[in-house]
Design a protein around this motif. Structure first.
Motif, PDB file in Angstrom:
ATOM      1  N   ASN A  75       0.963  -1.112  -0.200  1.00  0.00           N
ATOM      2  CA  ASN A  75       0.088   0.051   0.125  1.00  0.00           C
ATOM      3  C   ASN A  75       0.939   1.206  -0.035  1.00  0.00           C
ATOM      4  N   TYR A  76       1.431   1.394  -1.237  1.00  0.00           N
ATOM      5  CA  TYR A  76       2.401   2.530  -1.224  1.00  0.00           C
ATOM      6  C   TYR A  76       1.680   3.830  -1.852  1.00  0.00           C
ATOM      7  N   HIS A  77       2.007   4.971  -1.070  1.00  0.00           N
ATOM      8  CA  HIS A  77       0.924   6.285  -1.356  1.00  0.00           C
ATOM      9  C   HIS A  77       1.957   7.341  -1.724  1.00  0.00           C
ATOM     10  N   HIS A  78       1.141   8.201  -2.722  1.00  0.00           N
ATOM     11  CA  HIS A  78       1.749   9.585  -3.140  1.00  0.00           C
ATOM     12  C   HIS A  78       1.363  10.399  -2.133  1.00  0.00           C
ATOM     13  N   GLU A  79       2.247  11.479  -1.863  1.00  0.00           N
ATOM     14  CA  GLU A  79       1.894  12.756  -1.027  1.00  0.00           C
ATOM     15  C   GLU A  79       2.294  14.035  -1.834  1.00  0.00           C
ATOM     16  N   MET A  80       1.967  14.650  -2.255  1.00  0.00           N
ATOM     17  CA  MET A  80       2.293  15.852  -2.862  1.00  0.00           C
ATOM     18  C   MET A  80       2.389  17.151  -1.764  1.00  0.00           C
ATOM     19  N   GLU A  81       3.681  17.731  -1.910  1.00  0.00           N
ATOM     20  CA  GLU A  81       4.030  18.712  -0.777  1.00  0.00           C
ATOM     21  C   GLU A  81       4.767  19.957  -1.466  1.00  0.00           C
ATOM     22  N   LEU A  82       4.642  20.850  -0.758  1.00  0.00           N
ATOM     23  CA  LEU A  82       5.423  22.106  -0.914  1.00  0.00           C
ATOM     24  C   LEU A  82       6.712  22.164  -0.010  1.00  0.00           C
ATOM     25  N   ALA A  83       7.875  22.089  -0.737  1.00  0.00           N
ATOM     26  CA  ALA A  83       9.108  22.072  -0.136  1.00  0.00           C
ATOM     27  C   ALA A  83       9.721  23.562   0.198  1.00  0.00           C
ATOM     28  N   ARG A 165      -5.681  13.144  -8.514  1.00  0.00           N
ATOM     29  CA  ARG A 165      -5.974  12.495  -7.303  1.00  0.00           C
ATOM     30  C   ARG A 165      -5.829  13.832  -6.211  1.00  0.00           C
ATOM     31  N   GLN A 166      -5.104  14.573  -6.228  1.00  0.00           N
ATOM     32  CA  GLN A 166      -4.951  15.660  -5.193  1.00  0.00           C
ATOM     33  C   GLN A 166      -5.061  17.055  -5.795  1.00  0.00           C
ATOM     34  N   ASP A 167      -5.812  17.748  -5.293  1.00  0.00           N
ATOM     35  CA  ASP A 167      -6.226  19.047  -5.865  1.00  0.00           C
ATOM     36  C   ASP A 167      -6.592  20.362  -4.690  1.00  0.00           C
ATOM     37  N   ALA A 168      -5.949  21.067  -4.398  1.00  0.00           N
ATOM     38  CA  ALA A 168      -6.040  21.877  -3.369  1.00  0.00           C
ATOM     39  C   ALA A 168      -5.294  23.299  -3.476  1.00  0.00           C
ATOM     40  N   THR A 169      -5.530  24.142  -2.763  1.00  0.00           N
ATOM     41  CA  THR A 169      -4.663  25.244  -2.625  1.00  0.00           C
ATOM     42  C   THR A 169      -3.775  25.464  -1.442  1.00  0.00           C
ATOM     43  N   LEU A 170      -2.784  26.456  -1.525  1.00  0.00           N
ATOM     44  CA  LEU A 170      -2.068  26.450  -0.227  1.00  0.00           C
ATOM     45  C   LEU A 170      -2.684  27.240   1.126  1.00  0.00           C
ATOM     46  N   GLN A 171      -3.891  27.823   0.748  1.00  0.00           N
ATOM     47  CA  GLN A 171      -4.585  28.427   1.794  1.00  0.00           C
ATOM     48  C   GLN A 171      -5.064  27.230   2.855  1.00  0.00           C
ATOM     49  N   GLU A 172      -4.987  25.988   2.304  1.00  0.00           N
ATOM     50  CA  GLU A 172      -5.491  24.980   3.286  1.00  0.00           C
ATOM     51  C   GLU A 172      -4.338  24.795   4.159  1.00  0.00           C
ATOM     52  N   LEU A 173      -3.214  25.115   4.216  1.00  0.00           N
ATOM     53  CA  LEU A 173      -2.228  24.817   5.116  1.00  0.00           C
ATOM     54  C   LEU A 173      -2.664  25.393   6.559  1.00  0.00           C
ATOM     55  N   ILE A 174      -2.646  24.642   7.465  1.00  0.00           N
ATOM     56  CA  ILE A 174      -3.051  24.867   8.747  1.00  0.00           C
ATOM     57  C   ILE A 174      -1.970  25.702   9.449  1.00  0.00           C
ATOM     58  N   TRP A 175      -0.747  25.311   9.538  1.00  0.00           N
ATOM     59  CA  TRP A 175       0.500  25.999   9.980  1.00  0.00           C
ATOM     60  C   TRP A 175       1.184  26.685   8.630  1.00  0.00           C
ATOM     61  N   GLY A 199       3.578  19.356   4.330  1.00  0.00           N
ATOM     62  CA  GLY A 199       2.139  18.753   4.371  1.00  0.00           C
ATOM     63  C   GLY A 199       1.843  18.377   3.209  1.00  0.00           C
ATOM     64  N   THR A 200       0.782  17.338   3.166  1.00  0.00           N
ATOM     65  CA  THR A 200       0.097  17.141   1.943  1.00  0.00           C
ATOM     66  C   THR A 200      -1.427  17.313   1.889  1.00  0.00           C
ATOM     67  N   PRO A 201      -2.097  17.666   0.880  1.00  0.00           N
ATOM     68  CA  PRO A 201      -3.643  17.939   1.095  1.00  0.00           C
ATOM     69  C   PRO A 201      -4.292  16.513   0.713  1.00  0.00           C
ATOM     70  N   ALA A 202      -5.642  16.577   0.754  1.00  0.00           N
ATOM     71  CA  ALA A 202      -6.451  15.291   0.976  1.00  0.00           C
ATOM     72  C   ALA A 202      -6.115  14.860  -0.586  1.00  0.00           C
ATOM     73  N   GLY A 203      -6.620  13.440  -0.796  1.00  0.00           N
ATOM     74  CA  GLY A 203      -6.458  12.665  -1.749  1.00  0.00           C
ATOM     75  C   GLY A 203      -5.499  11.676  -2.222  1.00  0.00           C
ATOM     76  N   VAL A 204      -4.774  11.452  -1.034  1.00  0.00           N
ATOM     77  CA  VAL A 204      -3.526  10.379  -1.060  1.00  0.00           C
ATOM     78  C   VAL A 204      -4.142   9.142  -1.381  1.00  0.00           C
ATOM     79  N   GLY A 205      -3.358   8.383  -1.946  1.00  0.00           N
ATOM     80  CA  GLY A 205      -3.685   7.087  -2.337  1.00  0.00           C
ATOM     81  C   GLY A 205      -2.764   6.244  -2.761  1.00  0.00           C
ATOM     82  N   PRO A 206      -3.107   4.839  -3.100  1.00  0.00           N
ATOM     83  CA  PRO A 206      -1.877   3.929  -3.654  1.00  0.00           C
ATOM     84  C   PRO A 206      -1.548   4.224  -5.021  1.00  0.00           C
TER      85      PRO A 206
END
Length: 231
Positions: A75-83, A165-175, A199-206
């Motif tokens: 169950n290998y997942h992708h997570e898209m992030e801002l570095a 799979r994942q589609d959001a904006t940086l506005q959703e960053l909590i911290w 951190g990664t937005p919703a929509g992670v998956g295998p």
């Protein structure tokens, strides 16, 4: 005194418009920094303070790589992030100092053996087997902070085989970025070569062998990873 053996050269991230590259020293990752992602993982966000895990620089690779599906997981997942790449030493930063410490920004993938992460988490053990995966920290070229800023409306997204799979904006960053740096620099003397995955937005998956993973953040260089058959 000579060494018994030689170590591989550390990975360095290309920088847009520069000949010199950015060497990776430490990789800090912020956990559950998008509320919708925390919810899909069955958790609420801890709004008292951010929390972190780390990845080994030896496990970092650059965008465009083709790597085998990792061992030990189904169950290998992708997570898209801002570095966020640190460009000057900072300790116990103020918000202004936090922003001044940023060298640049880039797209990153935090690849995760989800089954192992959950198994270890349920046993109250560290997440290392799930998170610190060989070839599991993927970096696209950096853009210098003077040339890009992380406004809230910037889109962050990821496709697998051209399917969103994942589609959001940086506005959703909590911290937010300055808050992360202020907090993290209370525990570490941050320095050039430190990279923070935010951190990664919703929509992670295998994902599976043969999959093409492509992601982007508006205004930054895109990121791409190909998974091949297990070794």
């Amino acid at each position: 005194m000579p060494h018994l053996f030689s170590l591989p050269e550390p990975i360095s991230i290309p920088v847009v418009g520069e000949q010199a590259t950015y060497p990776i020293g430490r990789i800090f990752c912020v956990g559950r920094n998008y509320a919708a992602h925390a919810a899909e993982m069955g958790h609420e966000v801890d709004r008292e303070a951010p929390f972190y895990f780390t990845k080994s620089p030896a496990n970092a690779i650059l965008t465009g790589a083709s790597v085998p599906y990792p061992p030990g997981t189904e169950n290998y997942h992708h997570e898209m992030e801002l570095a966020v790449a640190i460009g000057r030493p900072v300790f116990r930063a103020t918000p202004a100092e936090a922003w001044e410490a940023v060298y640049g920004y880039g797209c990153a993938l935090d690849m995760t053996r989800r089954d192992l992460q959950i198994r270890e988490r349920n046993k109250q053990r560290p997440w290392d087997l799930g998170k610190d995966v060989e070839n599991g920290a993927v970096f696209a070229p950096l853009t210098r902070a003077a040339e890009w800023s992380p406004e809230d409306n910037k889109r962050i997204h990821l496709n697998v085989n051209a399917e969103v799979r994942q589609d959001a904006t940086l506005q959703e960053l909590i911290w937010k970025i300055d808050e992360i740096i202020c907090h993290l620099s209370g525990f570490y003397h941050l320095r050039p070569s430190d990279v923070i995955l935010t951190g990664t937005p919703a929509g992670v998956g295998p994902v599976a062998a043969g999959d093409e993973i492509e992601g982007g953040i508006e205004g930054l260089e895109r990121i791409h990873l190909t998974l091949t058959d297990p070794e």
